[in-house]
Write a protein that holds these residues in place. Structure first.
Motif, PDB file in Angstrom:
ATOM      1  N   PHE B 146       4.158  -3.768 -13.693  1.00 18.51           N
ATOM      2  CA  PHE B 146       3.800  -5.133 -14.095  1.00 18.51           C
ATOM      3  C   PHE B 146       3.150  -5.168 -15.474  1.00 18.51           C
ATOM      4  N   ASN B 147       3.416  -6.230 -16.199  1.00 17.29           N
ATOM      5  CA  ASN B 147       2.926  -6.417 -17.559  1.00 17.29           C
ATOM      6  C   ASN B 147       2.561  -7.879 -17.744  1.00 17.29           C
ATOM      7  N   PRO B 148       1.304  -8.230 -18.072  1.00 11.93           N
ATOM      8  CA  PRO B 148       0.161  -7.339 -18.197  1.00 11.93           C
ATOM      9  C   PRO B 148      -0.109  -6.580 -16.886  1.00 11.93           C
ATOM     10  N   PRO B 149      -0.731  -5.395 -17.028  1.00  9.31           N
ATOM     11  CA  PRO B 149      -0.902  -4.532 -15.863  1.00  9.31           C
ATOM     12  C   PRO B 149      -1.725  -5.192 -14.760  1.00  9.31           C
ATOM     13  N   ALA B 150      -1.402  -4.841 -13.524  1.00  7.53           N
ATOM     14  CA  ALA B 150      -2.125  -5.363 -12.368  1.00  7.53           C
ATOM     15  C   ALA B 150      -3.057  -4.271 -11.858  1.00  7.53           C
ATOM     16  N   LYS B 151      -4.205  -4.687 -11.329  1.00  8.66           N
ATOM     17  CA  LYS B 151      -5.241  -3.746 -10.925  1.00  8.66           C
ATOM     18  C   LYS B 151      -4.894  -3.027  -9.625  1.00  8.66           C
ATOM     19  N   GLY B 152      -5.326  -1.795  -9.542  1.00 12.22           N
ATOM     20  CA  GLY B 152      -5.139  -1.035  -8.312  1.00 12.22           C
ATOM     21  C   GLY B 152      -4.393   0.248  -8.599  1.00 12.22           C
ATOM     22  N   ASN B 153      -4.048   0.981  -7.548  1.00 10.36           N
ATOM     23  CA  ASN B 153      -3.250   2.193  -7.732  1.00 10.36           C
ATOM     24  C   ASN B 153      -1.906   1.807  -8.318  1.00 10.36           C
ATOM     25  N   GLN B 154      -1.488   2.556  -9.322  1.00 14.45           N
ATOM     26  CA  GLN B 154      -0.272   2.203 -10.052  1.00 14.45           C
ATOM     27  C   GLN B 154       0.943   2.854  -9.390  1.00 14.45           C
ATOM     28  N   TRP B 155       1.391   2.238  -8.312  1.00 10.25           N
ATOM     29  CA  TRP B 155       2.521   2.775  -7.551  1.00 10.25           C
ATOM     30  C   TRP B 155       3.811   2.704  -8.343  1.00 10.25           C
ATOM     31  N   GLY B 156       4.632   3.761  -8.192  1.00  8.78           N
ATOM     32  CA  GLY B 156       5.979   3.759  -8.752  1.00  8.78           C
ATOM     33  C   GLY B 156       6.934   3.236  -7.685  1.00  8.78           C
ATOM     34  N   LEU B 157       7.898   4.079  -7.298  1.00 10.66           N
ATOM     35  CA  LEU B 157       8.916   3.631  -6.351  1.00 10.66           C
ATOM     36  C   LEU B 157       8.673   4.099  -4.922  1.00 10.66           C
ATOM     37  N   GLY B 158       7.790   5.104  -4.778  1.00 11.76           N
ATOM     38  CA  GLY B 158       7.771   5.847  -3.510  1.00 11.76           C
ATOM     39  C   GLY B 158       6.719   5.459  -2.508  1.00 11.76           C
ATOM     40  N   GLY B 159       6.216   4.209  -2.547  1.00 16.92           N
ATOM     41  CA  GLY B 159       5.282   3.763  -1.514  1.00 16.92           C
ATOM     42  C   GLY B 159       6.052   3.156  -0.360  1.00 16.92           C
ATOM     43  N   VAL B 160       7.057   3.868   0.118  1.00 16.87           N
ATOM     44  CA  VAL B 160       7.903   3.363   1.201  1.00 16.87           C
ATOM     45  C   VAL B 160       8.415   4.538   2.030  1.00 16.87           C
ATOM     46  N   ALA B 161       8.630   4.288   3.305  1.00 20.17           N
ATOM     47  CA  ALA B 161       9.187   5.315   4.185  1.00 20.17           C
ATOM     48  C   ALA B 161       9.810   4.627   5.381  1.00 20.17           C
ATOM     49  N   CYS B 162      10.779   5.306   5.983  1.00 22.33           N
ATOM     50  CA  CYS B 162      11.291   4.842   7.275  1.00 22.33           C
ATOM     51  C   CYS B 162      11.174   6.034   8.218  1.00 22.33           C
ATOM     52  N   THR B 163      10.296   5.906   9.195  1.00 24.62           N
ATOM     53  CA  THR B 163      10.091   7.009  10.130  1.00 24.62           C
ATOM     54  C   THR B 163      10.304   6.495  11.554  1.00 24.62           C
ATOM     55  N   ARG B 164      10.357   7.440  12.488  1.00 26.03           N
ATOM     56  CA  ARG B 164      10.687   7.088  13.881  1.00 26.03           C
ATOM     57  C   ARG B 164       9.396   7.002  14.688  1.00 26.03           C
ATOM     58  N   TRP B 165       9.038   5.790  15.092  1.00 23.88           N
ATOM     59  CA  TRP B 165       7.746   5.554  15.737  1.00 23.88           C
ATOM     60  C   TRP B 165       7.902   5.409  17.239  1.00 23.88           C
ATOM     61  N   THR B 166       6.972   5.989  17.986  1.00 24.14           N
ATOM     62  CA  THR B 166       6.975   5.858  19.443  1.00 24.14           C
ATOM     63  C   THR B 166       5.614   5.373  19.916  1.00 24.14           C
ATOM     64  N   GLY B 167       5.659   4.415  20.842  1.00 21.53           N
ATOM     65  CA  GLY B 167       4.415   3.907  21.412  1.00 21.53           C
ATOM     66  C   GLY B 167       4.719   2.806  22.395  1.00 21.53           C
ATOM     67  N   VAL B 168       3.774   1.898  22.553  1.00 17.70           N
ATOM     68  CA  VAL B 168       3.983   0.769  23.462  1.00 17.70           C
ATOM     69  C   VAL B 168       4.110  -0.499  22.642  1.00 17.70           C
ATOM     70  N   ARG B 169       4.726  -1.520  23.239  1.00 15.90           N
ATOM     71  CA  ARG B 169       4.842  -2.775  22.509  1.00 15.90           C
ATOM     72  C   ARG B 169       3.479  -3.464  22.462  1.00 15.90           C
ATOM     73  N   LEU B 170       3.128  -3.919  21.290  1.00 20.71           N
ATOM     74  CA  LEU B 170       1.886  -4.666  21.131  1.00 20.71           C
ATOM     75  C   LEU B 170       1.875  -5.857  22.086  1.00 20.71           C
ATOM     76  N   LYS B 171       3.038  -6.509  22.252  1.00 20.51           N
ATOM     77  CA  LYS B 171       3.064  -7.717  23.097  1.00 20.51           C
ATOM     78  C   LYS B 171       2.782  -7.394  24.560  1.00 20.51           C
ATOM     79  N   ASP B 172       3.228  -6.209  25.019  1.00 20.75           N
ATOM     80  CA  ASP B 172       2.946  -5.841  26.411  1.00 20.75           C
ATOM     81  C   ASP B 172       1.443  -5.714  26.631  1.00 20.75           C
ATOM     82  N   VAL B 173       0.772  -5.128  25.653  1.00 25.76           N
ATOM     83  CA  VAL B 173      -0.679  -4.947  25.788  1.00 25.76           C
ATOM     84  C   VAL B 173      -1.384  -6.299  25.655  1.00 25.76           C
ATOM     85  N   LEU B 174      -0.955  -7.116  24.698  1.00 24.38           N
ATOM     86  CA  LEU B 174      -1.579  -8.440  24.529  1.00 24.38           C
ATOM     87  C   LEU B 174      -1.393  -9.281  25.790  1.00 24.38           C
TER      88      LEU B 174
END
Lengths: 166, 412
Positions: B146-174
């Motif tokens: 961003f220009n003018p620069p924005a405050k915070g950690n200056q992330w490039g492209l790699g603040g992303v991931a797709c991983t395989r998550w296992t657990g319970v549904r939030l809605k079941d617990v709610l």
């Protein structure tokens, strides 16, 4: 109040008293050093020596005392351990801005004086940063001079660090 | 108090000369404004701590306290991001002690029928388990452009991931706790501690509207890629809500509040994870009341092969591939350009493994002649919205940069 609470209050009071004594005695000591220097060594601090040492500005302004940056740790104007550009006030920035988070958060960011002031105010309002008192001016000057924004346009040219055969 | 603080105190109170310098440099400088629970930093503490616990040293470190690190795009090539390569965005200090027997999750709040506390075992035993591939992207991914620069950690492209998550549904617990009809939002709390050392300060407590919380894919997860969640990514328990800024997926999860209004924990308000309600010229100061919360992330893609800087032999064709995702939506097309967006070549695109998983795309490219080229990738979501080729709308904190990924190649 439980006994434990009382003990905490006492501890707190003693701690504060100690702090006050520390501050007072150092101020007195600095004052004495300042007087001696002014009287007997008026030329002492006007040398053009580039080395930054612990004491060469103490008497000039006790509010912005420098700490001893090891000259062998300075490369191309960068204080290597902190990553910060060496300039007036760098010691204050190391001391103040490295307390909670790494100074990488400082070197990554660019802003004008007003922008840096906004960041500081935000940290004071939400993140527990204390009032910087008389040091704020020197810190802002350092940040605005050394970490100012550069106009990068809407998209930069690509930089390739290493070409490789596919 | 941790070891580091101890050594700080030692540094301050030790040798006489150092003590004077330290005293002179600290007490005077900071005076009575300096909080008593902190010690000023000493030069001996500036050394970078060794790599991030549990993470590959191939990650690009943005900040070592708190840990923030991103994945170089070519290392995001696998279908599922390996655990040691998943990015880290910490706002505070992760917990250091974990007693799995005693770890509990409490659900409460003004729109909860009751307050209920679950041990990990109870969560595991009492609810059905689900596994989904979910894309998590930091709201500030791409901020560095961003220009003018924005405050915070200056992330490039790699603040992303797709991983395989296992657990319970939030809605079941709610639903097990019971929602009042006024339930509007949920908020999380975690076991990380504030950088200032002030134990009463909450590091971050964000959340989502109840509709997002009740989706099938919104999980309370204890496993990633079939193993315990990496410490830096929220071990032993976290929320995972794919497609939204990853900051809504609370790590080191200990509490969920069911609110009857928008959650108001730290980093819900002000300028955090918010963008202007209307487009603004770059550099505008936008008042807090004119900012709105980011919900679904915009359409985006990355090129994971080849790595930038590839030199291709004369006349050779080569595969170009990557992933694409679009927040709550599906990606309907991906195309690649080798001529700065003048012409585009359509790519093969796989469907997502499940809703909110990223989608693999690929194509083959032949460069016409000797010279320098840029590969640009552009994805389009199911509603027809595509990635811009220049930076999208400037915003004060530099969120949502989904400008198309570019990399450099040459033909020999």
């Amino acid at each position: 109040m439980t006994d434990q609470d009382k003990e905490k209050v006492y501890e707190q009071a003693i701690k504060q008293a100690k702090n006050t004594i520390n501050v007072a005695s150092v101020l007195v000591l600095a004052g004495v050093v300042f007087m001696i220097q002014l009287t007997y060594f008026p030329q002492f601090f006007s040398s053009t020596d580039q080395n930054i040492s612990a004491f060469d500005t103490t008497a000039v302004d006790p509010m912005v005392m420098t700490m001893d940056l090891d000259p062998t740790e300075i490369e191309n104007g960068i204080h290597v351990p902190s990553g910060l550009i060496v300039d007036d006030g760098v010691d204050l920035v190391i001391r103040t801005c490295g307390v909670c988070h790494s100074l990488g958060l400082v070197t990554q960011n660019k802003a004008d004086r007003e922008g840096w002031k906004d960041i500081i105010v935000w940290m004071q309002e939400t993140q527990g940063l204390w009032n910087l008192g008389a040091t704020e001016d020197a810190i802002l000057t350092y940040l605005a001079n050394n970490y100012a924004p550069v106009d990068e346009g809407r998209r930069r040219n690509l930089e390739v660090l290493e070409w490789h055969d596919l | 108090m941790d070891k580091k603080n101890n050594s700080r105190r030692n540094f301050i109170s030790k040798s006489a000369l150092a003590a004077f310098a330290a005293l002179a440099g600290t007490k005077i400088v900071f005076g009575e404004n300096f909080p008593s629970e902190l010690e000023p930093i000493g030069l001996d503490e500036l050394e970078t701590p060794e790599g991030i616990p549990g993470k590959s040293d191939a990650l690009t470190i943005l900040n070592n306290k708190p840990w923030n690190a991103e994945t170089p795009p070519h290392l995001l090539d696998p279908e599922i991001t390996p655990a040691n390569l998943m990015f880290v965005r910490n706002n505070g200090i992760p917990p250091t002690e974990y007693d799995l027997e005693k770890w509990t999750l409490t659900i409460e709040g003004e729109a909860a029928q009751q307050k209920k506390t679950y041990t990990l075992k109870k969560l595991y035993d009492n609810f059905a388990h689900y596994t989904y591939d979910l894309t998590l992207e930091c709201g500030g991914n791409g901020r560095g452009e961003f220009n003018p620069p924005a405050k915070g950690n200056q992330w490039g492209l790699g603040g992303v991931a797709c991983t395989r998550w296992t657990g319970v549904r939030l809605k079941d617990v709610l639903n097990d706790v019971g929602l009042k009809s006024t339930a509007a939002y949920i908020g999380y709390y975690g076991a990380d501690t504030h950088l200032s050392g002030d134990s009463s300060k909450v590091v971050i407590s964000r959340g989502v509207p109840i509709q997002k919380a009740m989706e099938d894919e919104s999980l309370i997860a204890w496993a990633m890629n079939g193993e315990a969640i990496p410490k830096m990514n929220g071990y032993p328990l976290r929320l995972v809500m794919g497609g939204w800024p990853a900051s809504v997926s609370g790590k080191w999860l200990t509490k969920i509040v069911i609110r009857d209004k928008e959650h108001d924990g730290p980093k819900m308000g002000g300028q955090s994870y918010r963008i202007p309600k209307y487009p603004v010229p770059p550099g505008t100061k936008v008042p807090d009341e004119d900012m709105k919360i980011i919900e679904s992330m915009p359409v985006k893609s990355i090129i994971t092969y080849p790595k930038t800087g590839a030199i291709i032999g004369k006349g050779q064709s080569f595969e170009v591939r990557g992933h694409a995702w679009a927040g709550d939506l599906k990606v309907k097309a991906v195309m690649v350009s080798i001529d700065f967006g003048v012409t585009w070549q359509k790519c093969e695109l796989n469907p997502p493994k499940n809703r909110l998983a990223w989608q693999r795309w690929k194509t083959r490219i032949t460069l016409p002649e000797f010279g320098y080229y840029e590969l640009w990738a552009r994805a389009i979501d199911e509603n027809g919205k595509g990635q811009p080729m220049v930076l999208p709308g400037w915003n004060p904190k530099g969120y949502l940069n989904n400008a198309c990924h570019r990399l450099a190649v040459k033909q020999a």
